[in-house]
Design a protein around this motif. Structure first.
Motif, PDB file in Angstrom:
ATOM      1  N   THR A  21     -10.826  16.365  -6.057  1.00 13.97           N
ATOM      2  CA  THR A  21     -10.452  15.859  -4.746  1.00 13.97           C
ATOM      3  C   THR A  21     -11.511  16.210  -3.710  1.00 13.97           C
ATOM      4  OG1 THR A  21      -9.256  17.861  -4.088  1.00 13.97           O
ATOM      5  CG2 THR A  21      -8.009  16.154  -5.297  1.00 13.97           C
ATOM      6  N   LYS A  24     -11.176  19.942  -2.846  1.00 14.01           N
ATOM      7  CA  LYS A  24     -11.646  20.809  -3.935  1.00 14.01           C
ATOM      8  C   LYS A  24     -13.172  20.815  -4.001  1.00 14.01           C
ATOM      9  CE  LYS A  24     -11.226  21.505  -8.944  1.00 14.01           C
ATOM     10  NZ  LYS A  24     -10.610  20.972 -10.199  1.00 14.01           N
ATOM     11  N   ASP A  59      -6.743  15.366  -0.206  1.00 10.35           N
ATOM     12  CA  ASP A  59      -6.349  15.249  -1.611  1.00 10.35           C
ATOM     13  C   ASP A  59      -6.803  13.932  -2.246  1.00 10.35           C
ATOM     14  OD1 ASP A  59      -4.700  13.545  -0.239  1.00 10.35           O
ATOM     15  OD2 ASP A  59      -2.822  14.301  -1.096  1.00 10.35           O
TER      16      ASP A  59
END
Length: 204
Positions: A21, A24, A59
Motif C-alpha cells: 500500500t 506501507k 491503504d
C-alpha cells in the motif's frame, strides 16, 4: 471528501493488487531510502506525503497506479491552485515510492513517467558587500552575549565565500579539507556522487 472540499473519485479502484500500500511503502522508504533518511528537510517530505495520502488514501495498493491516474492527480492539484514546484514535489514522492516498490514486490509495481510541470526559474538575489558586512558585524558585536555568536560570524563568512549549502558546511570535517592546495570539498549531490573542490579565499 478531501480537505479542500473536493470529492475523490478513485476511492475504491478496481485492478491488480500487490499487497504494497501507499502507507506501507512510505514507512519502508523512510527507513531504507537514503536521500530521505539523510534529508535535512524531512518535514517537507512528510507534508507532501500527507497530501498525497489524503488524495489517494494510504491503504491504496500501489499496483493500481497508472499514468491516467497521475495526470488526473496533477490536474486536481492545478485546479486547487498549487504551484508547479509543489505539484512536481508530490508527483516525485509517488514516483520514488513506485520505483522502490518495484524492487520490493518483484516487479508487481511498475514505475511511471510523471506529468512534470514547467517551473519558472527563480530570481537571482545577490548579497551586497554592505549586507554581508552588516551580518558579520552583527554576530561579532561585543555587546551580544549570545553563545556561539563568533562561530555564527565565521560560518556566515564561510557560506558567503564558498557558496556552500548550509547542510554541506555543517557536515564538513577538517580532515576533508585540502589544506596544502587551499581547496574545500563540496559534496553536492551529483550522479557520480563525487565532491567538487572549491578554492578557499584568504579569510576562509
Amino acid at each position: 471528501k478531501l480537505a479542500d472540499g473536493s470529492l475523490d473519485q478513485d476511492v475504491s479502484p478496481a485492478g491488480p493488487r500487490c499487497g504494497m500500500t501507499l502507507e506501507k511503502a512510505y514507512k519502508q522508504a523512510k527507513q531504507e531510502y537514503e536521500p530521505w533518511r539523510a534529508s535535512t528537510s524531512l518535514d517537507t517530505v512528510e507534508n507532501n506525503y500527507k497530501h498525497v495520502a489524503e488524495y489517494f488514501k494510504g491503504d491504496r495498493d500501489l499496483a493500481t497506479f497508472d499514468r491516467p491516474l497521475m495526470f488526473k492527480y496533477a490536474a486536481h492539484l492545478r485546479d486547487a491552485g498549487k504551484s508547479p514546484s509543489t505539484i512536481n514535489q508530490r508527483l516525485s514522492l509517488v514516483s520514488v515510492l513506485l520505483k522502490l516498490a518495484e524492487e520490493w514486490t518483484d516487479g508487481k509495481v511498475m514505475p511511471l513517467k510523471m506529468p512534470r510541470q514547467k517551473v519558472r526559474k527563480g530570481r537571482i538575489r545577490t548579497l551586497t558587500y554592505a549586507e554581508e558586512q552588516r551580518v558579520i558585524e552583527w554576530f561579532n558585536d561585543p555587546e551580544r552575549k549570545a553563545p556561539l555568536s563568533r562561530d555564527m560570524a565565521a560560518l556566515s563568512t564561510f557560506l558567503v565565500d564558498t557558496g556552500f549549502r548550509l547542510s554541506e558546511a555543517i557536515r564538513l570535517r577538517s580532515a576533508e579539507v585540502e589544506w596544502e592546495l587551499g581547496m574545500v570539498p563540496a559534496w553536492f549531490l551529483t550522479k557520480a556522487d563525487l565532491p567538487r573542490l572549491v578554492p578557499m579565499t584568504r579569510r576562509v
